[in-house]
Scaffold this active site. Structure first.
Site, short mmCIF file in Angstrom:
data_model
loop_
_atom_site.label_atom_id
_atom_site.label_comp_id
_atom_site.label_asym_id
_atom_site.label_seq_id
_atom_site.Cartn_x
_atom_site.Cartn_y
_atom_site.Cartn_z
N ARG A 1 -7.72 0.42 7.15
CA ARG A 1 -9.04 0.94 6.81
C ARG A 1 -9.69 0.12 5.69
NH1 ARG A 1 -8.65 7.55 7.47
NH2 ARG A 1 -8.69 7.58 9.75
N SER A 2 -10.14 0.77 4.61
CA SER A 2 -10.93 0.06 3.61
C SER A 2 -10.14 -0.90 2.74
CB SER A 2 -11.68 1.05 2.72
OG SER A 2 -12.81 1.57 3.40
N ALA A 3 -8.82 -0.90 2.84
CA ALA A 3 -8.08 -1.97 2.17
C ALA A 3 -8.49 -3.33 2.73
CB ALA A 3 -6.57 -1.75 2.33
#
Length: 389
Positions: free
Chosen positions: A69-71
């Protein structure tokens, strides 16, 4: 729970915390890796590779990868900072110098650094994109270029949950002429020897486990699990910037769909092993196993120089950002004040701490409510801190 892998002497607390995540915090399948001074000191994995796997399902293996995801945003940020390091991207130039269409609707003075620091004022789309539309980089770029900002660019900050991917991906394409997934593979993942992908190749598809939601109690082991009420209310309010930012892709994409995983969304659908994520961050701050260093010391300092701080108009809590990276703070605790990195909503976390020579990567198949400070990742970070002490 049987924990596989190794830890270097002194890092035994990380193994203990990792095992406790399964017994106390409901972990189903996960991996964690830590590098110190460019050498791996933690390499652990356990559980099943698929969140919906029945008892006796395929076990997590050392090379199992998961969507982070946002990593992913930390990888996209590195790409733009490397272009700056090479002298082909000016952080203080208006983004429209490289991407003329972006100057529309009052964004003429939006600078490149504003895009990286979540200050561009375009965390939402007035017309959300479907998952199929979002996977088309030209459509995504056109949508965010046409969008009017909800605050004057550069004057405030708010998390650009989905739009960050089109902002960074299109800017890189305009500067280099190459798609961002291809560029990352050749200029970041390859030189660093990191198992991570923006756009999962068909040949690697079998390595990626299935992800899904993880049911959790209000708290466990004295740790609060669920988001604070104000955050939950902001997500629930249809007209809030929070809800609209995370709904820029509507309906929610099926993250297990092979087509979605093959798409390139630099804000949200990167896929990595825990070791790949940790090794990437290790390469940002130093040589890895005597090999490539990606950031010069000057670029590393740029990455973690505070650009945004205070109440976040999207996340409705105080956040701190450098140039594309979350910085250590109450909303996103990392190892120490000098740490920089990025969590993935619901679990994953990658970061580096130059002062301690530490790089950290954690991936999971079970996603929890909340964007930052996942209790499983935090337990592991505390264990690293204890090992260093």
């Amino acid at each position: 729970m049987d924990v596989n892998g190794t830890v270097a002497e002194g890092f035994e607390p990380v193994r203990e915390a990792f095992a406790a995540n399964f017994t106390l915090l409901g972990e189903r399948g996960a991996a964690v890796a830590v590098y110190r001074d460019g050498h791996r000191v933690v390499d652990l994995w356990a559980g099943v590779r698929d969140i919906d796997g029945a008892a006796g399902a395929a076990p997590w293996e050392r090379g199992t990868a998961q969507i982070v995801r946002s990593a992913t945003k930390g990888i996209a940020a590195a790409a733009l900072l490397l272009l700056h390091q090479r002298g082909v991207l000016d952080l203080d130039a208006p983004a429209g110098v490289y991407w003329p269409e972006f100057k529309a609707a009052g964004k003429e003075r939006t600078r490149v650094r504003h895009l990286l620091a979540h200050r561009a004022g375009v965390p939402v789309l007035d017309r959300p994109l479907t998952p199929a539309e979002a996977a088309d980089p030209e459509l995504g770029a056109a949508a965010v270029a046409a969008q009017a900002p909800v605050w004057e660019p550069g004057t405030d900050h708010g998390y650009h949950a989905h739009t960050y991917g089109w902002l960074t991906g299109e800017l890189l394409r305009r500067v280099t002429g190459r798609p961002v997934g291809e560029w990352v593979a050749e200029e970041i993942a390859g030189p660093a020897g990191a198992e991570l992908w923006l756009g999962l190749p068909a040949a690697e598809r079998g390595r990626a486990g299935r992800v899904g939601p993880a049911d959790v109690p209000e708290s466990a082991g004295g740790l609060r699990i669920r988001p604070k009420r104000a955050v939950a209310e902001a997500y629930a309010a249809p007209d809030s910037l929070t809800r609209r930012a995370f709904a820029a892709i509507t309906p929610v994409a099926d993250e297990n769909d092979p087509g979605y995983r093959a798409a390139v969304l630099p804000a949200s659908n990167g896929i990595a092993t825990a070791d790949g994520l940790a090794r990437f961050y290790a390469a940002l701050i130093g040589e890895v196993d005597g090999g490539t260093r990606l950031f010069t010391p000057e670029t590393m300092e740029l990455a973690r120089a505070e650009q945004s701080a205070g109440p976040d108009r999207v996340l409705v809590t105080g956040t701190r950002f450098g140039l594309g990276y979350m910085l250590h703070g109450a909303a996103s605790p990392l190892l120490a004040p000098g740490s920089f990195g990025h969590p993935g909503r619901g679990g994953a976390l990658g970061f580096a701490d130059p002062e301690h020579g530490i790089a950290f990567g954690y991936v999971t198949n079970g996603f929890r409510p909340g964007v930052t400070a996942d209790p499983r990742a935090q337990a592991l970070v505390r264990a690293v801190r204890a090992a260093l002490a």
